[in-house]
Design a protein around this motif. Structure first.
Motif, PDB file in Angstrom:
ATOM      1  N   VAL A 120     -47.255 117.489 -31.759  1.00  0.00           N
ATOM      2  CA  VAL A 120     -46.814 116.103 -31.605  1.00  0.00           C
ATOM      3  C   VAL A 120     -46.103 115.623 -32.867  1.00  0.00           C
ATOM      4  O   VAL A 120     -45.031 114.987 -32.802  1.00  0.00           O
ATOM      5  N   LEU A 121     -46.672 115.942 -34.018  1.00  0.00           N
ATOM      6  CA  LEU A 121     -46.036 115.554 -35.286  1.00  0.00           C
ATOM      7  C   LEU A 121     -44.652 116.185 -35.414  1.00  0.00           C
ATOM      8  O   LEU A 121     -43.689 115.529 -35.842  1.00  0.00           O
ATOM      9  N   GLY A 122     -44.546 117.460 -35.040  1.00  0.00           N
ATOM     10  CA  GLY A 122     -43.261 118.141 -35.129  1.00  0.00           C
ATOM     11  C   GLY A 122     -42.233 117.543 -34.191  1.00  0.00           C
ATOM     12  O   GLY A 122     -41.063 117.345 -34.570  1.00  0.00           O
ATOM     13  N   LEU A 123     -42.629 117.226 -32.961  1.00  0.00           N
ATOM     14  CA  LEU A 123     -41.701 116.624 -32.009  1.00  0.00           C
ATOM     15  C   LEU A 123     -41.272 115.233 -32.455  1.00  0.00           C
ATOM     16  O   LEU A 123     -40.092 114.862 -32.339  1.00  0.00           O
ATOM     17  N   ALA A 124     -42.221 114.450 -32.970  1.00  0.00           N
ATOM     18  CA  ALA A 124     -41.886 113.107 -33.433  1.00  0.00           C
ATOM     19  C   ALA A 124     -40.862 113.157 -34.566  1.00  0.00           C
ATOM     20  O   ALA A 124     -39.902 112.375 -34.595  1.00  0.00           O
ATOM     21  N   ALA A 125     -41.048 114.098 -35.493  1.00  0.00           N
ATOM     22  CA  ALA A 125     -40.091 114.238 -36.590  1.00  0.00           C
ATOM     23  C   ALA A 125     -38.738 114.701 -36.071  1.00  0.00           C
ATOM     24  O   ALA A 125     -37.680 114.190 -36.488  1.00  0.00           O
ATOM     25  N   GLU A 126     -38.753 115.675 -35.164  1.00  0.00           N
ATOM     26  CA  GLU A 126     -37.508 116.214 -34.612  1.00  0.00           C
ATOM     27  C   GLU A 126     -36.722 115.158 -33.842  1.00  0.00           C
ATOM     28  O   GLU A 126     -35.495 115.084 -33.919  1.00  0.00           O
ATOM     29  N   LEU A 127     -37.445 114.306 -33.081  1.00  0.00           N
ATOM     30  CA  LEU A 127     -36.796 113.293 -32.247  1.00  0.00           C
ATOM     31  C   LEU A 127     -36.576 111.972 -32.985  1.00  0.00           C
ATOM     32  O   LEU A 127     -35.997 111.041 -32.414  1.00  0.00           O
ATOM     33  N   ALA A 128     -37.056 111.907 -34.218  1.00  0.00           N
ATOM     34  CA  ALA A 128     -36.952 110.681 -35.014  1.00  0.00           C
ATOM     35  C   ALA A 128     -37.584 109.503 -34.280  1.00  0.00           C
ATOM     36  O   ALA A 128     -37.048 108.393 -34.236  1.00  0.00           O
ATOM     37  N   ARG A 129     -38.727 109.769 -33.681  1.00  0.00           N
ATOM     38  CA  ARG A 129     -39.491 108.739 -32.976  1.00  0.00           C
ATOM     39  C   ARG A 129     -40.916 108.713 -33.530  1.00  0.00           C
ATOM     40  O   ARG A 129     -41.421 109.717 -34.028  1.00  0.00           O
ATOM     41  N   SER A 130     -41.557 107.557 -33.410  1.00  0.00           N
ATOM     42  CA  SER A 130     -42.959 107.462 -33.785  1.00  0.00           C
ATOM     43  C   SER A 130     -43.796 107.712 -32.537  1.00  0.00           C
ATOM     44  O   SER A 130     -43.631 107.014 -31.528  1.00  0.00           O
ATOM     45  N   ALA A 131     -44.652 108.697 -32.571  1.00  0.00           N
ATOM     46  CA  ALA A 131     -45.508 109.016 -31.432  1.00  0.00           C
ATOM     47  C   ALA A 131     -46.764 108.152 -31.462  1.00  0.00           C
ATOM     48  O   ALA A 131     -47.343 107.922 -32.518  1.00  0.00           O
ATOM     49  N   ARG A 132     -47.194 107.691 -30.281  1.00  0.00           N
ATOM     50  CA  ARG A 132     -48.426 106.904 -30.146  1.00  0.00           C
ATOM     51  C   ARG A 132     -49.532 107.833 -29.661  1.00  0.00           C
ATOM     52  O   ARG A 132     -49.378 108.494 -28.630  1.00  0.00           O
ATOM     53  N   VAL A 133     -50.637 107.889 -30.411  1.00  0.00           N
ATOM     54  CA  VAL A 133     -51.681 108.853 -30.059  1.00  0.00           C
ATOM     55  C   VAL A 133     -53.064 108.213 -30.052  1.00  0.00           C
ATOM     56  O   VAL A 133     -53.334 107.242 -30.762  1.00  0.00           O
ATOM     57  N   LEU A 134     -53.913 108.786 -29.187  1.00  0.00           N
ATOM     58  CA  LEU A 134     -55.354 108.610 -29.261  1.00  0.00           C
ATOM     59  C   LEU A 134     -55.925 109.952 -29.682  1.00  0.00           C
ATOM     60  O   LEU A 134     -55.498 110.997 -29.170  1.00  0.00           O
ATOM     61  N   LEU A 135     -56.841 109.965 -30.602  1.00  0.00           N
ATOM     62  CA  LEU A 135     -57.486 111.208 -31.007  1.00  0.00           C
ATOM     63  C   LEU A 135     -58.752 111.386 -30.173  1.00  0.00           C
ATOM     64  O   LEU A 135     -59.621 110.517 -30.163  1.00  0.00           O
ATOM     65  N   ARG A 136     -58.842 112.496 -29.448  1.00  0.00           N
ATOM     66  CA  ARG A 136     -59.965 112.713 -28.535  1.00  0.00           C
ATOM     67  C   ARG A 136     -61.151 113.297 -29.291  1.00  0.00           C
ATOM     68  O   ARG A 136     -61.068 114.362 -29.891  1.00  0.00           O
ATOM     69  N   ARG A 137     -62.269 112.576 -29.221  1.00  0.00           N
ATOM     70  CA  ARG A 137     -63.499 112.975 -29.903  1.00  0.00           C
ATOM     71  C   ARG A 137     -64.371 113.801 -28.951  1.00  0.00           C
ATOM     72  O   ARG A 137     -64.567 113.445 -27.791  1.00  0.00           O
ATOM     73  N   LEU A 138     -64.870 114.934 -29.453  1.00  0.00           N
ATOM     74  CA  LEU A 138     -65.860 115.711 -28.716  1.00  0.00           C
ATOM     75  C   LEU A 138     -67.132 114.878 -28.612  1.00  0.00           C
ATOM     76  O   LEU A 138     -67.701 114.484 -29.630  1.00  0.00           O
ATOM     77  N   PRO A 139     -67.605 114.573 -27.374  1.00  0.00           N
ATOM     78  CA  PRO A 139     -68.810 113.726 -27.260  1.00  0.00           C
ATOM     79  C   PRO A 139     -70.024 114.390 -27.906  1.00  0.00           C
ATOM     80  O   PRO A 139     -70.328 115.552 -27.635  1.00  0.00           O
ATOM     81  N   THR A 140     -70.715 113.657 -28.760  1.00  0.00           N
ATOM     82  CA  THR A 140     -71.907 114.220 -29.392  1.00  0.00           C
ATOM     83  C   THR A 140     -72.994 114.501 -28.361  1.00  0.00           C
ATOM     84  O   THR A 140     -73.834 115.382 -28.562  1.00  0.00           O
ATOM     85  N   GLY A 141     -72.963 113.767 -27.235  1.00  0.00           N
ATOM     86  CA  GLY A 141     -73.948 113.998 -26.192  1.00  0.00           C
ATOM     87  C   GLY A 141     -73.631 115.194 -25.307  1.00  0.00           C
ATOM     88  O   GLY A 141     -74.483 115.631 -24.525  1.00  0.00           O
ATOM     89  N   GLN A 142     -72.400 115.731 -25.409  1.00  0.00           N
ATOM     90  CA  GLN A 142     -72.002 116.916 -24.643  1.00  0.00           C
ATOM     91  C   GLN A 142     -71.288 117.880 -25.593  1.00  0.00           C
ATOM     92  O   GLN A 142     -70.078 118.119 -25.483  1.00  0.00           O
ATOM     93  N   PRO A 143     -72.031 118.434 -26.548  1.00  0.00           N
ATOM     94  CA  PRO A 143     -71.402 119.236 -27.606  1.00  0.00           C
ATOM     95  C   PRO A 143     -70.766 120.533 -27.117  1.00  0.00           C
ATOM     96  O   PRO A 143     -69.986 121.135 -27.855  1.00  0.00           O
ATOM     97  N   HIS A 144     -71.076 120.965 -25.892  1.00  0.00           N
ATOM     98  CA  HIS A 144     -70.501 122.208 -25.379  1.00  0.00           C
ATOM     99  C   HIS A 144     -69.260 121.968 -24.524  1.00  0.00           C
ATOM    100  O   HIS A 144     -68.725 122.913 -23.934  1.00  0.00           O
ATOM    101  N   SER A 145     -68.806 120.714 -24.457  1.00  0.00           N
ATOM    102  CA  SER A 145     -67.581 120.421 -23.719  1.00  0.00           C
ATOM    103  C   SER A 145     -66.393 121.148 -24.357  1.00  0.00           C
ATOM    104  O   SER A 145     -66.345 121.337 -25.583  1.00  0.00           O
ATOM    105  N   ARG A 146     -65.443 121.547 -23.537  1.00  0.00           N
ATOM    106  CA  ARG A 146     -64.237 122.191 -24.071  1.00  0.00           C
ATOM    107  C   ARG A 146     -63.178 121.172 -24.477  1.00  0.00           C
ATOM    108  O   ARG A 146     -62.103 121.538 -24.935  1.00  0.00           O
ATOM    109  N   PHE A 147     -63.478 119.887 -24.328  1.00  0.00           N
ATOM    110  CA  PHE A 147     -62.495 118.851 -24.620  1.00  0.00           C
ATOM    111  C   PHE A 147     -62.851 118.092 -25.901  1.00  0.00           C
ATOM    112  O   PHE A 147     -64.002 117.713 -26.120  1.00  0.00           O
TER     113      PHE A 147
END
Length: 454
Positions: A146-173
């Motif tokens: 995302v950082l590379g694409l934003a720099a290449e396109l000269a755009r600011s990317a809007r992001v949410l950072l996805r947190r691994l849930p502490t209650g489901q530590p074996h999640s793949r997300f």
């Protein structure tokens, strides 16, 4: 409505909407559509989608929480729901380039899209950045892209950072605490705007979702000390749907046994909780009223105090009573005291089979002609040559013996059921989607049209 049993075969009546009850009472349109379309079809009720969206928004208004509803498009491929989202000013949650393209075509502005899913394709990320969509970043390597694409396109990317849930530590997300720290440091001063955080949480537990949301609010406070915006969190979907009443569900779960299913079928995947005492928008209200672990105030108050917006991404809950699926009976045989019906479709249009489970609410029999009542237990098989292709393994106690040409209406299938697994197996065409347009209570016969999506 309480459950009844006949010959020890349990039934599970499903909730119905005013729109569907009207069509069942005067079933001429259903039979005409079956004849004209020449096979199974899906009915879509956009009015119900609108009502469900309004219910979610009212929860935000009533609690004084700044919130935004995003329709999870993966729940149904139909164009009409994305079109209604655009008209209503909802956001749309997309997880593929195709879904993003369809949402834009429906009129949803790019800034109203949130792009979820793991390890997104570069093409999806490129269009998301160009359109100003919000991107839920699932991993550090994805953040680098995302950082590379934003720099290449000269755009600011809007992001949410996805947190691994502490209650489901074996999640793949999601990312663990150390990875989140690395991501925050990497974003500081880069061509991205960190709007906040999100998580992917399995299940429907209200307290678990509130606990995870409380952690995200604390992360927002910390991210602000690094100079990042961090004023929004997404708790995703996970709002259950209530398909049947409490007594029916209790009786059914207590009484059902393997002999009530064709070939004494059992299901290792278990069953969806078809009754939920707190469902849809009421589940959102419950989450906002819950006190997250480690906090002393309800989630709603924490959000207001921190100046954090809450994003939700319901799919099934926005589609509650917004569609059903209709099959025509093609054959009837009797064996060992029960019937085996064959209909003009397959179980690929009832995707609960994907989870080694079964879609349990009773299908409604719509006879072609009037006939004497008399309970007739029957399972429902598909028009394919696969032994395992049954739409309903359960011996449903129909109120009369089905005949060839009768219709079976499967209730409330818009949420994930009708098209998640669809396939033109045997070169059978995919069931078309028919949009029903009529205001509730209208005496005028419903108008219909085919959905725009192929």
């Amino acid at each position: 409505m309480a459950v009844t049993t006949t010959n020890a075969v349990p039934t599970l009546p499903g909730h119905t909407s005013e729109e569907l009850r009207s069509l069942l009472a005067d079933n001429s349109l259903l039979h005409e559509l079956s004849h004209g379309l020449g096979g199974p079809f899906h009915l879509l009720f956009p009015h119900r989608f609108d009502a469900n969206a309004d219910a979610f928004r009212k929860v935000f208004t009533q609690t004084g929480v700044d919130g935004r509803v995003y329709y999870a498009k993966k729940a149904n491929k139909a164009a009409v729901y994305a079109e209604r989202a655009a008209v209503l000013g909802l956001g749309v949650d997309v997880a593929s380039h195709g879904e993003l393209r369809e949402a834009l075509a429906a009129g949803v502005p790019g800034a109203d899209l949130v792009v979820t899913g793991p390890a997104k394709a570069d093409e999806l990320l490129r269009v998301a950045v160009l359109q100003g969509a919000l991107v839920a970043v699932d991993a550090l390597d994805e953040l680098e892209r995302v950082l590379g694409l934003a720099a290449e396109l000269a755009r600011s990317a809007r992001v949410l950072l996805r947190r691994l849930p502490t209650g489901q530590p074996h999640s793949r997300f999601g990312m663990d605490a150390d990875e989140i720290e690395t991501a925050l440091r990497r974003c500081a001063g880069g061509p991205v705007e960190v709007a906040g955080f999100s998580f992917h949480l399995s299940g429907y537990d209200v307290q678990a979702r509130a606990d995870a949301a409380g952690e995200l609010i604390r992360l927002c406070r910390y991210a602000r000390t690094l100079g990042l915006r961090a004023d929004a969190i997404s708790i995703g979907g996970g709002f259950p749907v209530d398909y049947t009443d409490a007594e029916s569900w209790r009786r059914f779960t207590e009484e059902q046994r393997p002999e009530h299913y064709h070939a004494e079928k059992t299901f290792s995947g278990g069953f969806y909780p078809y009754h939920s005492p707190v469902a849809g928008a009421a589940a959102l209200a419950g989450i906002l009223a819950a006190v997250p672990a480690g906090e002393s105030a309800p989630l709603a108050e924490l959000l207001r105090t921190a100046g954090v917006s809450l994003l939700v991404e319901p799919g099934r809950a926005l589609l509650d009573q917004a569609g059903c699926t209709v099959f025509r009976v093609r054959g009837v045989k009797e064996r060992d005291g029960y019937g085996i019906l064959t209909v003009d479709g397959s179980s690929l249009s009832l995707s609960e089979q994907w989870f080694e489970s079964e879609f349990l609410p009773d299908p409604v029999l719509v006879p072609r002609t009037a006939r004497a009542p008399g309970v007739f237990p029957a399972c429902v098989g598909a028009a394919t040559c696969l032994e395992s292709d049954l739409l309903t393994w359960r011996k449903v106690p129909f109120p009369s013996r089905p005949h060839i040409g009768d219709l079976l209406v499967y209730l409330n299938t818009a949420g994930y059921q009708m098209d998640s697994n669809e396939s033109p197996f045997h070169e059978l065409p995919l069931p078309p989607k028919v949009v029903i347009e009529r205001a509730p209570g209208s005496a005028v016969r419903p108008r219909w049209r085919l959905d725009r999506h192929p």
